[in-house]
Design a protein around this motif. Structure first.
Motif, PDB file in Angstrom:
ATOM      1  N   ASP A 228       0.826  -1.208   0.000  1.00 17.47           N
ATOM      2  CA  ASP A 228       0.000   0.000   0.000  1.00 17.47           C
ATOM      3  C   ASP A 228       0.862   1.261   0.000  1.00 17.47           C
ATOM      4  O   ASP A 228       0.616   2.223   0.722  1.00 17.47           O
ATOM      5  N   GLY A 229       1.941   1.221  -0.815  1.00 15.13           N
ATOM      6  CA  GLY A 229       2.799   2.378  -0.998  1.00 15.13           C
ATOM      7  C   GLY A 229       3.868   2.584   0.061  1.00 15.13           C
ATOM      8  O   GLY A 229       4.673   3.500  -0.044  1.00 15.13           O
ATOM      9  N   ARG A 230       3.898   1.724   1.064  1.00 14.79           N
ATOM     10  CA  ARG A 230       4.893   1.843   2.138  1.00 14.79           C
ATOM     11  C   ARG A 230       5.899   0.701   2.044  1.00 14.79           C
ATOM     12  O   ARG A 230       5.547  -0.396   1.647  1.00 14.79           O
ATOM     13  N   PHE A 231       7.125   0.981   2.497  1.00 11.06           N
ATOM     14  CA  PHE A 231       8.175  -0.040   2.485  1.00 11.06           C
ATOM     15  C   PHE A 231       7.697  -1.280   3.243  1.00 11.06           C
ATOM     16  O   PHE A 231       7.205  -1.186   4.364  1.00 11.06           O
ATOM     17  N   PHE A 232       7.872  -2.448   2.619  1.00  9.03           N
ATOM     18  CA  PHE A 232       7.575  -3.718   3.272  1.00  9.03           C
ATOM     19  C   PHE A 232       8.846  -4.537   3.432  1.00  9.03           C
ATOM     20  O   PHE A 232       9.125  -5.050   4.498  1.00  9.03           O
ATOM     21  N   SER A 233       9.621  -4.665   2.345  1.00 11.68           N
ATOM     22  CA  SER A 233      10.851  -5.449   2.426  1.00 11.68           C
ATOM     23  C   SER A 233      11.743  -5.147   1.236  1.00 11.68           C
ATOM     24  O   SER A 233      11.316  -4.528   0.259  1.00 11.68           O
ATOM     25  N   ASN A 234      12.986  -5.612   1.338  1.00 10.02           N
ATOM     26  CA  ASN A 234      13.886  -5.647   0.190  1.00 10.02           C
ATOM     27  C   ASN A 234      14.708  -6.928   0.296  1.00 10.02           C
ATOM     28  O   ASN A 234      14.824  -7.514   1.363  1.00 10.02           O
ATOM     29  N   GLY A 235      15.207  -7.381  -0.841  1.00  2.68           N
ATOM     30  CA  GLY A 235      15.935  -8.644  -0.863  1.00  2.68           C
ATOM     31  C   GLY A 235      14.967  -9.815  -0.855  1.00  2.68           C
ATOM     32  O   GLY A 235      13.843  -9.715  -1.334  1.00  2.68           O
ATOM     33  N   ARG A 236      15.409 -10.918  -0.282  1.00  2.00           N
ATOM     34  CA  ARG A 236      14.573 -12.126  -0.253  1.00  2.00           C
ATOM     35  C   ARG A 236      13.221 -11.818   0.393  1.00  2.00           C
ATOM     36  O   ARG A 236      13.159 -11.216   1.462  1.00  2.00           O
ATOM     37  N   LEU A 237      12.137 -12.241  -0.257  1.00  2.00           N
ATOM     38  CA  LEU A 237      10.783 -11.984   0.238  1.00  2.00           C
ATOM     39  C   LEU A 237      10.557 -12.702   1.564  1.00  2.00           C
ATOM     40  O   LEU A 237      10.709 -13.924   1.643  1.00  2.00           O
ATOM     41  N   PRO A 238      10.187 -11.970   2.628  1.00  2.00           N
ATOM     42  CA  PRO A 238       9.914 -12.607   3.920  1.00  2.00           C
ATOM     43  C   PRO A 238       8.516 -13.222   3.932  1.00  2.00           C
ATOM     44  O   PRO A 238       7.528 -12.582   4.273  1.00  2.00           O
ATOM     45  N   ARG A 239       8.431 -14.485   3.547  1.00  2.00           N
ATOM     46  CA  ARG A 239       7.139 -15.157   3.389  1.00  2.00           C
ATOM     47  C   ARG A 239       6.322 -15.190   4.685  1.00  2.00           C
ATOM     48  O   ARG A 239       5.121 -14.989   4.666  1.00  2.00           O
ATOM     49  N   ARG A 240       6.961 -15.474   5.796  1.00  2.00           N
ATOM     50  CA  ARG A 240       6.243 -15.554   7.076  1.00  2.00           C
ATOM     51  C   ARG A 240       5.654 -14.178   7.442  1.00  2.00           C
ATOM     52  O   ARG A 240       4.506 -14.084   7.860  1.00  2.00           O
ATOM     53  N   LYS A 241       6.441 -13.134   7.283  1.00  2.00           N
ATOM     54  CA  LYS A 241       5.974 -11.771   7.562  1.00  2.00           C
ATOM     55  C   LYS A 241       4.809 -11.414   6.633  1.00  2.00           C
ATOM     56  O   LYS A 241       3.809 -10.845   7.070  1.00  2.00           O
ATOM     57  N   LEU A 242       4.928 -11.755   5.359  1.00  2.00           N
ATOM     58  CA  LEU A 242       3.864 -11.474   4.397  1.00  2.00           C
ATOM     59  C   LEU A 242       2.584 -12.204   4.770  1.00  2.00           C
ATOM     60  O   LEU A 242       1.502 -11.614   4.782  1.00  2.00           O
ATOM     61  N   ALA A 243       2.697 -13.480   5.106  1.00  2.00           N
ATOM     62  CA  ALA A 243       1.524 -14.270   5.488  1.00  2.00           C
ATOM     63  C   ALA A 243       0.852 -13.663   6.721  1.00  2.00           C
ATOM     64  O   ALA A 243      -0.376 -13.563   6.790  1.00  2.00           O
ATOM     65  N   HIS A 244       1.657 -13.233   7.675  1.00  2.00           N
ATOM     66  CA  HIS A 244       1.117 -12.627   8.890  1.00  2.00           C
ATOM     67  C   HIS A 244       0.353 -11.338   8.560  1.00  2.00           C
ATOM     68  O   HIS A 244      -0.769 -11.143   9.028  1.00  2.00           O
ATOM     69  N   VAL A 245       0.944 -10.498   7.749  1.00  2.00           N
ATOM     70  CA  VAL A 245       0.312  -9.228   7.378  1.00  2.00           C
ATOM     71  C   VAL A 245      -0.990  -9.456   6.616  1.00  2.00           C
ATOM     72  O   VAL A 245      -1.964  -8.736   6.808  1.00  2.00           O
ATOM     73  N   LEU A 246      -0.995 -10.480   5.758  1.00  2.00           N
ATOM     74  CA  LEU A 246      -2.185 -10.774   4.950  1.00  2.00           C
ATOM     75  C   LEU A 246      -3.224 -11.593   5.722  1.00  2.00           C
ATOM     76  O   LEU A 246      -4.341 -11.773   5.248  1.00  2.00           O
ATOM     77  N   GLY A 247      -2.834 -12.119   6.880  1.00  2.00           N
ATOM     78  CA  GLY A 247      -3.765 -12.910   7.672  1.00  2.00           C
ATOM     79  C   GLY A 247      -4.037 -14.282   7.078  1.00  2.00           C
ATOM     80  O   GLY A 247      -5.141 -14.806   7.196  1.00  2.00           O
ATOM     81  N   VAL A 248      -3.033 -14.870   6.431  1.00  2.00           N
ATOM     82  CA  VAL A 248      -3.164 -16.195   5.834  1.00  2.00           C
ATOM     83  C   VAL A 248      -1.978 -17.043   6.294  1.00  2.00           C
ATOM     84  O   VAL A 248      -0.990 -16.524   6.800  1.00  2.00           O
ATOM     85  N   ASP A 249      -2.078 -18.373   6.077  1.00  2.00           N
ATOM     86  CA  ASP A 249      -0.898 -19.185   6.344  1.00  2.00           C
ATOM     87  C   ASP A 249       0.048 -19.018   5.155  1.00  2.00           C
ATOM     88  O   ASP A 249      -0.287 -18.396   4.165  1.00  2.00           O
ATOM     89  N   ARG A 250       1.251 -19.551   5.263  1.00  2.00           N
ATOM     90  CA  ARG A 250       2.250 -19.314   4.221  1.00  2.00           C
ATOM     91  C   ARG A 250       1.857 -19.900   2.873  1.00  2.00           C
ATOM     92  O   ARG A 250       2.399 -19.499   1.865  1.00  2.00           O
ATOM     93  N   ALA A 251       0.915 -20.814   2.834  1.00  2.00           N
ATOM     94  CA  ALA A 251       0.446 -21.373   1.571  1.00  2.00           C
ATOM     95  C   ALA A 251      -0.624 -20.497   0.932  1.00  2.00           C
ATOM     96  O   ALA A 251      -1.065 -20.760  -0.164  1.00  2.00           O
ATOM     97  N   GLY A 252      -1.052 -19.448   1.645  1.00  2.00           N
ATOM     98  CA  GLY A 252      -2.047 -18.542   1.081  1.00  2.00           C
ATOM     99  C   GLY A 252      -3.482 -18.893   1.395  1.00  2.00           C
ATOM    100  O   GLY A 252      -4.395 -18.473   0.705  1.00  2.00           O
ATOM    101  N   HIS A 253      -3.729 -19.673   2.439  1.00  2.00           N
ATOM    102  CA  HIS A 253      -5.095 -20.071   2.790  1.00  2.00           C
ATOM    103  C   HIS A 253      -5.642 -19.192   3.900  1.00  2.00           C
ATOM    104  O   HIS A 253      -4.983 -18.754   4.759  1.00  2.00           O
TER     105      HIS A 253
END
Length: 97
Positions: free
Chosen positions: A72-97
């Motif tokens: 949403d226009g704000r810094f989230f990460s750089n380099g390797r994508l932090p999958r666990r952090k992304l899943a937490h922010v999106l409210g899903v498990d790491r598989a996207g459920h």
């Protein structure tokens, strides 16, 4: 981050992926984020770091490495994508459920 609409439904988060040619972390991040976008969990935009928009984003956020990921226009990460952090922010498990 995302804000609820007046009807109480959260907007789909907008992820912007700023990529550099030949970047394997960029390819990996795009693959993961495209899958989330395909499931309707995020809206995904990709920007080439060497484009005028990409240069402006790099100057603003100063990533140490690519890809640069904005949520949403704000810094989230750089380099390797932090999958666990992304899943937490999106409210899903790491598989996207």
């Amino acid at each position: 981050m995302t804000q609820p609409h007046d009807n109480g439904i959260r907007a789909v988060p907008r992820l912007t992926l700023v990529t550099s040619p030949g970047c394997h972390f960029c390819q990996d991040a795009h693959s993961v984020l495209a899958e989330f976008a395909g499931r309707g969990l995020v809206e995904l935009g990709t920007v080439d770091a060497e484009s005028s928009e990409g240069l402006a984003l790099v100057e603003t956020h100063r990533p140490a490495m690519f890809p640069l990921v904005l949520l949403d226009g704000r810094f989230f990460s750089n380099g390797r994508l932090p999958r666990r952090k992304l899943a937490h922010v999106l409210g899903v498990d790491r598989a996207g459920h």
